[in-house]
Write a protein that holds these residues in place. Sequence first.
Motif, PDB file in Angstrom:
ATOM      1  N   UNK A 239       0.829  -1.215   0.000  1.00 47.24           N
ATOM      2  CA  UNK A 239       0.000   0.000   0.000  1.00 47.24           C
ATOM      3  C   UNK A 239       0.858   1.258   0.000  1.00 47.24           C
ATOM      4  N   UNK A 240       1.856   1.309   0.886  1.00 51.07           N
ATOM      5  CA  UNK A 240       2.690   2.503   0.973  1.00 51.07           C
ATOM      6  C   UNK A 240       3.503   2.702  -0.304  1.00 51.07           C
ATOM      7  N   UNK A 241       3.944   1.606  -0.919  1.00 43.17           N
ATOM      8  CA  UNK A 241       4.670   1.717  -2.187  1.00 43.17           C
ATOM      9  C   UNK A 241       3.739   2.221  -3.290  1.00 43.17           C
ATOM     10  N   UNK A 242       2.520   1.694  -3.303  1.00 39.42           N
ATOM     11  CA  UNK A 242       1.529   2.112  -4.301  1.00 39.42           C
ATOM     12  C   UNK A 242       1.215   3.598  -4.154  1.00 39.42           C
ATOM     13  N   UNK A 243       1.023   4.045  -2.910  1.00 35.62           N
ATOM     14  CA  UNK A 243       0.717   5.443  -2.659  1.00 35.62           C
ATOM     15  C   UNK A 243       1.895   6.341  -3.040  1.00 35.62           C
ATOM     16  N   UNK A 244       3.105   5.900  -2.729  1.00 34.39           N
ATOM     17  CA  UNK A 244       4.286   6.693  -3.072  1.00 34.39           C
ATOM     18  C   UNK A 244       4.409   6.845  -4.585  1.00 34.39           C
ATOM     19  N   UNK A 245       4.171   5.741  -5.313  1.00 32.87           N
ATOM     20  CA  UNK A 245       4.242   5.790  -6.773  1.00 32.87           C
ATOM     21  C   UNK A 245       3.134   6.662  -7.351  1.00 32.87           C
ATOM     22  N   UNK A 246       1.948   6.554  -6.780  1.00 34.53           N
ATOM     23  CA  UNK A 246       0.826   7.371  -7.259  1.00 34.53           C
ATOM     24  C   UNK A 246       1.125   8.857  -7.071  1.00 34.53           C
TER      25      UNK A 246
END
Length: 303
Positions: A239-246
């Motif tokens: 989740x945190x990786x996805x949010x950072x990429x977004x």
Amino acid sequence: MATKSKTKIYFWIKLDENFFKNLAIKNLRKTVTGGDTLVIIYQQMLLSSLANNGVIYYEGTLQDIAQEIALNLDEKLDDVRLAIDYFQKAGLLQIGDDGSAEMLQVPMLIGQETNWNKYKREKKLENFQPTSNQLPNSSNQAPTEIESESDIDIEKEINKDDDVGKNSLQSLSDFFSNNFHPISQRELEQLREFVNDSSYEMVRLALEIAVDNNARTIKYVRSIIVNWENNNIKTPENYHAFEAERKRKFASNNQKNFQQQKPVKKVPEWTDEGRLIKAGVDTTGMTQNEMYKLVGEMGLHNG
């Protein structure tokens, strides 16, 4: 021939000490004209539903359940309709397909005893003559309160499944009750389903995000988990990786298109579009009707 008297069961509400600290109750009393009256109507509805374990059945005598409740409680129909609408949006009341009203807090608040236990308790209290500041001994004490069937069911739900984990489900239940509203049996079962489909950590994370976004409904929590499933997000790290990429892509796109970008329209947070934007939804190209429908599906109307 002597006839045996029929056993009666007396019900009551165990009002939580934080009842008036509940955000839905506080908001209603502070922001809605006549809010105190609507809270009283809600409490009367809780009491009316006790014998049926939290359900006020629609008998079909009048046009809808609101009219029947207004007549039974001797309250104004408009006030009852307002109360039903508000507490539905707050996630504390649900109208079923048959038109009946389910008071979702009741299973957590209900208590009961038979007329015989009530008589014995009252007689013991009458006979108790305190001679000091000591508490009555065990022979004079009132009988222990009978646990409601719903309370027992919820304890069984928390304890019976080792795969979910007793402490995990209990912790989720406590977090929900402390930050949303007192959890119902149905909501507890939904939390269990969420954990079975994902994990304790992800359900806890979804609950925390819902609180941060002030969207404290089980519908919103479900929408978060479904979105994660669609994006193959299975761990907090994902989740945190996805949010950072977004956020990185968003910042990059903003940088590239800065010269051509039109001024950002300021949208009040209380509007449907404002609520969706705050929840991270791109509203570009959406009609007002589409935004209204999506806000309802995500449970953001009471935010």
